[in-house]
Design an enzyme around this catalytic site. Sequence first.
Site, PDB file in Angstrom:
ATOM      1  N   ARG A   1      -4.474 -36.666  24.924  1.00 43.62           N
ATOM      2  CA  ARG A   1      -4.488 -37.917  25.695  1.00 43.62           C
ATOM      3  C   ARG A   1      -3.361 -38.842  25.245  1.00 43.62           C
ATOM      4  O   ARG A   1      -3.511 -40.052  25.146  1.00 43.62           O
ATOM      5  CB  ARG A   1      -5.836 -38.632  25.573  1.00 43.62           C
TER       6      ARG A   1
ATOM      7  N   ARG B   1      -2.708 -42.403  27.996  1.00 37.72           N
ATOM      8  CA  ARG B   1      -1.794 -41.709  28.908  1.00 37.72           C
ATOM      9  C   ARG B   1      -1.307 -42.551  30.079  1.00 37.72           C
ATOM     10  O   ARG B   1      -0.301 -42.210  30.699  1.00 37.72           O
ATOM     11  CB  ARG B   1      -2.461 -40.432  29.439  1.00 37.72           C
TER      12      ARG B   1
ATOM     13  N   CYS C   1      -2.558 -29.489  26.436  1.00 33.67           N
ATOM     14  CA  CYS C   1      -3.590 -29.263  25.426  1.00 33.67           C
ATOM     15  C   CYS C   1      -3.252 -27.947  24.745  1.00 33.67           C
ATOM     16  O   CYS C   1      -3.698 -26.885  25.169  1.00 33.67           O
ATOM     17  CB  CYS C   1      -4.975 -29.220  26.053  1.00 33.67           C
TER      18      CYS C   1
ATOM     19  N   ARG D   1      -2.253 -29.181  40.953  1.00 34.38           N
ATOM     20  CA  ARG D   1      -2.915 -29.679  39.741  1.00 34.38           C
ATOM     21  C   ARG D   1      -1.887 -30.371  38.866  1.00 34.38           C
ATOM     22  O   ARG D   1      -0.826 -29.810  38.580  1.00 34.38           O
ATOM     23  CB  ARG D   1      -3.590 -28.567  38.935  1.00 34.38           C
TER      24      ARG D   1
ATOM     25  N   LYS E   1      -6.065 -40.120  37.467  1.00 27.09           N
ATOM     26  CA  LYS E   1      -4.979 -39.407  38.127  1.00 27.09           C
ATOM     27  C   LYS E   1      -5.023 -39.620  39.637  1.00 27.09           C
ATOM     28  O   LYS E   1      -3.994 -39.860  40.272  1.00 27.09           O
ATOM     29  CB  LYS E   1      -5.052 -37.920  37.798  1.00 27.09           C
TER      30      LYS E   1
ATOM     31  N   CYS F   1      -9.577 -27.335  29.163  1.00 24.64           N
ATOM     32  CA  CYS F   1      -8.196 -27.464  29.622  1.00 24.64           C
ATOM     33  C   CYS F   1      -7.609 -26.161  30.166  1.00 24.64           C
ATOM     34  O   CYS F   1      -7.111 -26.128  31.289  1.00 24.64           O
ATOM     35  CB  CYS F   1      -7.327 -28.024  28.498  1.00 24.64           C
TER      36      CYS F   1
ATOM     37  N   ASP G   1      -2.318 -32.350  31.856  1.00 25.31           N
ATOM     38  CA  ASP G   1      -1.792 -32.895  30.611  1.00 25.31           C
ATOM     39  C   ASP G   1      -1.976 -31.888  29.478  1.00 25.31           C
ATOM     40  O   ASP G   1      -3.057 -31.298  29.317  1.00 25.31           O
ATOM     41  CB  ASP G   1      -2.483 -34.216  30.266  1.00 25.31           C
TER      42      ASP G   1
ATOM     43  N   ASP H   1      -7.875 -43.463  25.526  1.00 22.87           N
ATOM     44  CA  ASP H   1      -6.856 -42.679  26.218  1.00 22.87           C
ATOM     45  C   ASP H   1      -5.582 -43.511  26.283  1.00 22.87           C
ATOM     46  O   ASP H   1      -5.627 -44.694  26.611  1.00 22.87           O
ATOM     47  CB  ASP H   1      -7.341 -42.345  27.635  1.00 22.87           C
TER      48      ASP H   1
ATOM     49  N   SER I   1      -8.488 -31.602  40.303  1.00 19.08           N
ATOM     50  CA  SER I   1      -8.675 -32.548  39.204  1.00 19.08           C
ATOM     51  C   SER I   1      -9.960 -33.335  39.413  1.00 19.08           C
ATOM     52  O   SER I   1     -10.323 -33.682  40.538  1.00 19.08           O
ATOM     53  CB  SER I   1      -7.492 -33.523  39.127  1.00 19.08           C
TER      54      SER I   1
END
Length: 417
Positions: free
Chosen positions: A291, A331, A247, A242, A358, A260, A245, A329, A353
Site C-alpha cells: 500500500r 497510495r 505485492c 485490472r 480505484k 493479490c 498494485d 494506506d 477490482s
Amino acid sequence: MNMIKRNTHVILTSHVDQIFKAAPPIRWGARDPRERGPVIATFNNMENRNAIGSHSGGYTVYRALSIASGNYPQDHIPDLTNTLPTDELGPHQSWFDPEKIISIDPWGAHIAHEYRDLLGSGYNIQPTIAITKAHLRIPEIDDAIDAGRLEIDGKVITSTKDVVVTKAALEPVWYLPGLAKRFGIEEGILRKILFQETGGMFPELVTRPDLKVLLPPIGSTTAYIFGSLSNLSKPEVELTCRVHDECNGSDVFGSDICTCRPYLIHGIEEAVRCAQRGGSGLIVYYRKEGRALGEVTKFLVYNARKRQEGGDSAATYFHRTECVAGVQDARFQELMPDVLHWFGIRKIHNLISMSDMKYRAIVNSGIEVGHRVSIPDDLVPDDARVEIEAKKAAGYFTAEGNAGRDLAEVKGRNLDG
C-alpha cells in the site's frame, strides 16, 4: 577497474543565473511535441537540463555507484537506433489537457522520433516510456486452457500456450502544477513538503520555481495489453481491465496471506478471454508495495496481526497497519488513471477490482466504468480469508453485496484491493 573523469568542481543547482539557460522549455499540454519540448533530466550537461531529478527513477543510485566504481561511462549518450515502439500509440486528446495526465510524460515513448535532431547535439534526451512485444508463460493460464476456460486460438494464445502481449514500461514524470491542483494544494506547499520529506534531495524544488517537472526516484509502472492496442481508445470495443498494485510476496512468490496473485491472475485470464472474443484486455501494474508503505512495514504488520491477542482478525485488519505505519494506506489512487488516459481510454466495460478508491479515481477522471468484477470466492486462499472479510466489512465492492450500487453511495474511505 576503469578510471572515470574526476571533476572536483561541484555545481549546485540552486541559482537561476548559473544553469538551465540553454535547454528547451517545457510547455505541458502543448499539441505539438516540439512546442511541448523534451524532458531533459539525466546529469550529463548541467546547462541543458530543464527538469528536476534524473531518468530511471529509483535506479539512479545504482547508476551513480556504477559510475563511481568506474564501470559506467559518465558521459554516455544513449544510441536509440531501432528503439521506437513496436505499436503506434496516440497522440490522444487527453495528451493535450495539462490536467488530465500529470504523472507521466505522454510523449515519453516518442523521443527518438520527435526530437531526433536534438539527439547527440549536446542534449541527453532519454525516453521515459518504452513499448515492446512479448510472450507470457503463466502456469494458471495453462490450467485455464486445460480446464476449457480458455482456448488456443493461434492469435492471443499460441499453440505452445504462450499469451501474446504488447507491454509498456512507464517511468514517473510529475508535472508539479498539475499534481498540486489534483491534490487541491498550493504548488509551493507541495514542493516544500516533497523537499522536506526526501531529506532535501532536490533543492530545486524550493529554489527553482521555474522548473515545473520532477522525475521522482520511485518505481515505474508496467502495462500489459492483450489484443489490439489501438482498440483501447475505442469506447465501442469491449475492454477488460485490472489496475494492480505491487505485492511481491504474493505476485512473485505465491504467499497465501493475501489475494493479490489470485486476483491478478484472474484479471489476466479475464483480459485474455475478452481479447479472444474481439475486445481488448489491459493489466496495469503499479509499484506501490505494501500500500505504498513498503515491504518492511508490510512484514511488521503481518507479525502484529498474527501475534495479537486472539490471533489474526478482520476487525483489526486495517487498524494494525495504522498502528505501525500511522496510516491505513498511502497510495492515493488519484495518479493511477493517468496511464489509462495515456492509452486514450474512455470506457472500461469490465473493471476487475473490488476497490472503491480505484473505482472513484477512474470515474472521477472522466472514464466510464460498466461492470465491476470481484474476486471469485474459490480463488481466495484460506490464510487470506481475514483480509477479504475485512475488506467486505469495510465496504469493498462484491458482486453479491453491491449489485447496482451507485457511485454516490460509495463512502470516502481509503480502500485498496
